[in-house]
Design a protein around this motif. Structure first.
Motif, PDB file in Angstrom:
ATOM      1  N   SER A  34       0.817  -1.216   0.000  1.00 17.19           N
ATOM      2  CA  SER A  34       0.000   0.000   0.000  1.00 17.19           C
ATOM      3  C   SER A  34       0.855   1.273   0.000  1.00 17.19           C
ATOM      4  O   SER A  34       0.380   2.333  -0.389  1.00 17.19           O
ATOM      5  CB  SER A  34      -0.950   0.008   1.195  1.00 17.19           C
ATOM      6  OG  SER A  34      -0.231   0.036   2.407  1.00 17.19           O
ATOM      7  N   ASP A  35       2.124   1.157   0.416  1.00 17.08           N
ATOM      8  CA  ASP A  35       3.011   2.321   0.393  1.00 17.08           C
ATOM      9  C   ASP A  35       3.238   2.814  -1.033  1.00 17.08           C
ATOM     10  O   ASP A  35       3.395   4.005  -1.263  1.00 17.08           O
ATOM     11  CB  ASP A  35       4.361   1.989   1.039  1.00 17.08           C
ATOM     12  CG  ASP A  35       4.272   1.833   2.544  1.00 17.08           C
ATOM     13  OD1 ASP A  35       3.310   2.367   3.140  1.00 17.08           O
ATOM     14  OD2 ASP A  35       5.150   1.169   3.115  1.00 17.08           O
ATOM     15  N   GLU A  85       0.154   4.936  -1.745  1.00 15.28           N
ATOM     16  CA  GLU A  85       0.152   6.138  -0.913  1.00 15.28           C
ATOM     17  C   GLU A  85       1.205   7.153  -1.349  1.00 15.28           C
ATOM     18  O   GLU A  85       1.000   8.357  -1.241  1.00 15.28           O
ATOM     19  CB  GLU A  85       0.383   5.744   0.545  1.00 15.28           C
ATOM     20  CG  GLU A  85       0.317   6.888   1.510  1.00 15.28           C
ATOM     21  CD  GLU A  85       0.528   6.446   2.950  1.00 15.28           C
ATOM     22  OE1 GLU A  85       0.833   7.325   3.776  1.00 15.28           O
ATOM     23  OE2 GLU A  85       0.400   5.244   3.245  1.00 15.28           O
ATOM     24  N   HIS A  86       2.325   6.673  -1.851  1.00 15.13           N
ATOM     25  CA  HIS A  86       3.437   7.560  -2.211  1.00 15.13           C
ATOM     26  C   HIS A  86       3.693   7.559  -3.719  1.00 15.13           C
ATOM     27  O   HIS A  86       4.821   7.803  -4.163  1.00 15.13           O
ATOM     28  CB  HIS A  86       4.697   7.152  -1.450  1.00 15.13           C
ATOM     29  CG  HIS A  86       4.518   7.241   0.031  1.00 15.13           C
ATOM     30  ND1 HIS A  86       4.452   8.443   0.696  1.00 15.13           N
ATOM     31  CD2 HIS A  86       4.331   6.292   0.970  1.00 15.13           C
ATOM     32  CE1 HIS A  86       4.253   8.224   1.980  1.00 15.13           C
ATOM     33  NE2 HIS A  86       4.174   6.922   2.166  1.00 15.13           N
TER      34      HIS A  86
END
Length: 102
Positions: free
Chosen positions: A5-6, A9-10
């Motif tokens: 999920s990082d 998100e980024h």
């Protein structure tokens, strides 16, 4: 280590890494190292993320034997050369690697 999920998100920062890598003519291995380093060491403060992204690109290039100067990476990422100079060794060491003794 980071979560899948990082990446979502980024995504903006990962796009910045890709743009800088394109500008510097880096290959896929350097890009992959840069992304992994950035996602593994994302700072909490937004103002530190650009510096971490730039240092990740510099270190990713070093690890892939596609060295670029700190000045070239700084220009491609929109930070000062001093920012990269101050951060790259710590980033490398946080990834469990030793900085060279040049």
């Amino acid at each position: 280590m980071y979560r899948a999920s990082d990446r979502v998100e980024h995504a903006e920062w990962l796009s910045d890494i890709e743009r800088a890598a394109d500008s510097l003519g880096l290959g896929t291995t350097a890009r992959s190292h840069a992304v992994d380093l950035f996602l593994s060491t994302i700072p909490d403060e937004d103002r530190s993320k650009r510096a971490t992204m730039a240092a990740s690109v510099y270190v990713g290039a070093l690890l892939a034997s596609e060295e670029r100067s700190q000045s070239a990476v700084a220009e491609a990422t929109g930070v000062s050369r001093l920012t990269i100079q101050q951060r790259w060794k710590g980033l490398l060491e946080s990834a469990g690697l030793e900085a060279p003794e040049w």
